[in-house]
Design an enzyme around this catalytic site. Structure first.
Site, PDB file in Angstrom:
ATOM      1  CD  GLU A   1      40.079-112.623  -2.753  1.00  0.00           C
ATOM      2  OE1 GLU A   1      40.223-112.127  -3.979  1.00  0.00           O
ATOM      3  OE2 GLU A   1      41.869-113.221  -2.269  1.00  0.00           O
TER       4      GLU A   1
ATOM      5  CB  THR B   1      30.586 -86.813  -2.159  1.00  0.00           C
ATOM      6  OG1 THR B   1      30.376 -88.018  -2.991  1.00  0.00           O
ATOM      7  CG2 THR B   1      31.486 -85.228  -2.904  1.00  0.00           C
TER       8      THR B   1
ATOM      9  CD  GLU C   1      28.445 -95.139  -4.503  1.00  0.00           C
ATOM     10  OE1 GLU C   1      28.817 -94.590  -4.747  1.00  0.00           O
ATOM     11  OE2 GLU C   1      29.430 -96.140  -3.982  1.00  0.00           O
TER      12      GLU C   1
ATOM     13  CG  HIS D   1      32.295-101.413  -5.755  1.00  0.00           C
ATOM     14  ND1 HIS D   1      33.363-101.332  -6.214  1.00  0.00           N
ATOM     15  CD2 HIS D   1      31.567-102.834  -6.838  1.00  0.00           C
ATOM     16  CE1 HIS D   1      33.514-101.447  -7.741  1.00  0.00           C
ATOM     17  NE2 HIS D   1      32.595-102.443  -7.754  1.00  0.00           N
TER      18      HIS D   1
ATOM     19  CG  LEU E   1      43.595-101.550   2.985  1.00  0.00           C
ATOM     20  CD1 LEU E   1      42.243-100.566   3.809  1.00  0.00           C
ATOM     21  CD2 LEU E   1      44.626-100.342   3.148  1.00  0.00           C
TER      22      LEU E   1
HETATM   23  C1  GRF Z   1      31.714 -94.131  -4.543  1.00  0.00           C
HETATM   24  O1  GRF Z   1      30.762 -94.448  -5.603  1.00  0.00           O
HETATM   25  C2  GRF Z   1      32.579 -95.624  -4.167  1.00  0.00           C
HETATM   26  O2  GRF Z   1      31.610 -96.400  -4.546  1.00  0.00           O
HETATM   27  C3  GRF Z   1      33.864 -95.686  -5.169  1.00  0.00           C
HETATM   28  O3  GRF Z   1      34.420 -94.551  -5.153  1.00  0.00           O
HETATM   29  C4  GRF Z   1      33.209 -93.226  -4.958  1.00  0.00           C
HETATM   30  C5  GRF Z   1      33.837 -92.410  -4.011  1.00  0.00           C
HETATM   31  O4  GRF Z   1      33.729 -91.072  -4.190  1.00  0.00           O
HETATM   32  N1  GRF Z   1      34.570 -96.776  -4.459  1.00  0.00           N
HETATM   33  P1  GRF Z   1      33.317 -89.767  -3.004  1.00  0.00           P
HETATM   34  O5  GRF Z   1      34.799 -89.514  -3.068  1.00  0.00           O
HETATM   35  O6  GRF Z   1      33.155 -90.418  -1.862  1.00  0.00           O
HETATM   36  O7  GRF Z   1      32.448 -88.912  -3.887  1.00  0.00           O
END
Ligand code: GRF
Length: 196
Positions: A141, A16, A172, A107, A91
Site C-alpha cells: 500500500e 538530495t 528529511e 514521505h 512497486l
Molecule cells: C522527498 O521529499 C521525498 O520525501 C519525496 O520526494 C522527495 C525527494 O527529494 N518522496 P530528493 O530527490 O531526495 O531531492
C-alpha cells in the site's frame, strides 16, 4: 560505516536525500533509478557508487516485470536494506516479499495525512499550519506501513509548494540518514547474533 550491511537506494530525481545518505557515510552498494539522465545518477557517479537504471518506460504497464528488474538490480549487489529516496514508481508485491520489512521510505507529510505524489501541494491547499515528514517501512500500500520516525515542519503564510517542500526536505536530509543508520546497526547486530 564498516558493518558489512549493504544498502540499496532507489531514486528518481534530484537525489538530495541520496546525497545526504552518501554524506552520512552509509554503506550504499548501488543506486537504482527508474529513468535515465537524472541527477541521482550523477550523485552516485560522484561518490563512486555503481548505478543501475531500470527504465520504467521499457516495462510499464507491466509493474511486476518492472519490480522484478528492480529486485534483480538490488540482488546483483547483495543488498540487505533498501531506501526509497524520492522514488516515483509504485512497486508491486514481489518487492516486499523479496525484502520483507527491509524497504524503507521517506514521505513529505505527517502520515497518514496526505499520501501520494502531491503531498506538499495537498497540505498547502488544505491550509494546515503544520506538516512534516515521515520515515516508514514501505508496504504494497503506497505511503503506508509502520512509522519509524516523524518530524513536524511549520507551514508559513507565504509558502509555495517549492518553499514548503524545501523546508520539509531539509528535515528529511537529517532524519532519514539517522534512521537508516540505526537500522543498519540493528541489521549488523542481528547478522552477528550467535545462536547457542
Ligand atoms: C522527498 O521529499 C521525498 O520525501 C519525496 O520526494 C522527495 C525527494 O527529494 N518522496 P530528493 O530527490 O531526495 O531531492
Amino acid at each position: 560505516m564498516g558493518t558489512g550491511v549493504k544498502l540499496g537506494v532507489l531514486a528518481s530525481g534530484s537525489g538530495t536525500n541520496l546525497q545526504a545518505i552518501i554524506d552520512a557515510g552509509l554503506p550504499v552498494a548501488v543506486v537504482v533509478t527508474d529513468r535515465p539522465g537524472v541527477a541521482a545518477l550523477d550523485r552516485a557517479a560522484g561518490a563512486g557508487i555503481p548505478p543501475a537504471v531500470v527504465d520504467r518506460s521499457q516495462h510499464l504497464p507491466d509493474r511486476v516485470a518492472f519490480t522484478d528488474a528492480i529486485i534483480g538490480a538490488l540482488r546483483a549487489h547483495d543488498v540487505d536494506l533498501v531506501a526509497m529516496a524520492g522514488f516515483m514508481t509504485v512497486l508491486a508485491e514481489p518487492m516486499f516479499a523479496a525484502f520483507p520489512d527491509k524497504v524503507i521510505n521517506t514521505h513529505p507529510s505527517l502520515l497518514p495525512s496526505f499520501r501520494g505524489a502531491h503531498a506538499v501541494a495537498e497540505a498547502l491547499a488544505a491550509g494546515v499550519r503544520v506538516t512534516g515528514c515521515t520515515i516508514h517501512i514501505a508496504t504494497v500500500e503506497v505511503d503506508d506501513g509502520p512509522i519509524l520516525a516523524q518530524e513536524a515542519v511549520p507551514v508559513l503564510p507565504d509558502d509555495t509548494v517549492e518553499t514548503l517542500h524545501e523546508r520539509i526536505k531539509t528535515v528529511e536530509r537529517r532524519l532519514y540518514p539517522a534512521v537508516l543508520h540505526e537500522l543498519i546497526e540493528k541489521e549488523h547486530s542481528a547478522a552477528g547474533a550467535v545462536v547457542l
